[in-house]
Design an enzyme around this catalytic site. Sequence first.
Site, PDB file in Angstrom:
ATOM      1  N   SER A  77       0.858  -1.190   0.000  1.00 20.65           N
ATOM      2  CA  SER A  77       0.000   0.000   0.000  1.00 20.65           C
ATOM      3  C   SER A  77       0.888   1.232   0.000  1.00 20.65           C
ATOM      4  O   SER A  77       2.032   1.192   0.491  1.00 20.65           O
ATOM      5  CB  SER A  77      -0.886   0.016   1.251  1.00 20.65           C
ATOM      6  OG  SER A  77      -1.534   1.265   1.415  1.00 20.65           O
TER       7      SER A  77
ATOM      8  N   TYR B 101      -1.810   0.556  10.440  1.00 24.24           N
ATOM      9  CA  TYR B 101      -1.841   0.042   9.064  1.00 24.24           C
ATOM     10  C   TYR B 101      -0.550   0.393   8.333  1.00 24.24           C
ATOM     11  O   TYR B 101       0.026  -0.454   7.633  1.00 24.24           O
ATOM     12  CB  TYR B 101      -3.046   0.618   8.332  1.00 24.24           C
ATOM     13  CG  TYR B 101      -3.243   0.090   6.938  1.00 24.24           C
ATOM     14  CD1 TYR B 101      -3.400  -1.272   6.702  1.00 24.24           C
ATOM     15  CD2 TYR B 101      -3.278   0.962   5.843  1.00 24.24           C
ATOM     16  CE1 TYR B 101      -3.586  -1.764   5.423  1.00 24.24           C
ATOM     17  CE2 TYR B 101      -3.466   0.472   4.555  1.00 24.24           C
ATOM     18  CZ  TYR B 101      -3.622  -0.887   4.344  1.00 24.24           C
ATOM     19  OH  TYR B 101      -3.805  -1.368   3.068  1.00 24.24           O
TER      20      TYR B 101
END
Length: 258
Positions: free
Chosen positions: A144, A157
């Site tokens: 990501s 995250y």
Amino acid sequence: MTGAATDAQRRPAAVQRTAVVTGASSGIGAATARSLAGEGYHVVLAARRTDRIEELADEIGGTAYTLDVTDEAAVAEFAGWLDRADVLVNNAGGALGSEPVADGDSDEWRRMYEVNVLGVLHVTRALLPKLTAGGDGTVLIVSSTAGLATYEGGGGYAAAKSAAHAIAGTLRLELCGAPVRVIEIAPGMVRTAEFALNRFHGDHAAASRVYAGVAEPLTADDIADTIAWSVTRPSHVNIDLLVVRPRAQAAQHKVHRT
């Protein structure tokens, strides 16, 4: 994608290549399974939700295998069951919560690490012998842009995806000279049915705010198309890191909203 599809069609059915996609029950994983099947791969769909992957496997002519990538023993059993693996797409992952670090939930952070990091370790380690034995393997990690740049409320995250990014880089160094490519795809803002909803524990209003005013966030199909393109390059071509964002997103913190 025409050239890659032509190459796949030229392969005799007897040597059809196998692609394993984790987290294949929805979103990017399901879209990737469809794309790779379209490129001529036999796709093994690995995920926890049996009904979903069985339905998709029937649709694309693949094979469903119920698997929790955080369960090390189950992954080892899966590797023993699998006849061959030419491509591994480490897609299983996800985000939980958006609290600042000062209010971070240890259970959520632990779960993100287990899925996004240990899941990649378990499956990659277990399938590497088969990926290597085939003489032309590919490990692809879906990380990501959160793993490349931090943002407020994304500490857990970002930490997990930073680790996934580190795994990709380390593995590429360690496999230099082996017949296995290591590819990392780092998506930016992708709107899927479940990602933001899971992050905000089913709060539809909070999930919708993530994409508010963004005319065209990326879709799961956009990322699946990128993955399929990357793994169907000639064997000597390695896409080390490919960052994919919607035009409206210049950076993690810079998004055009109308």
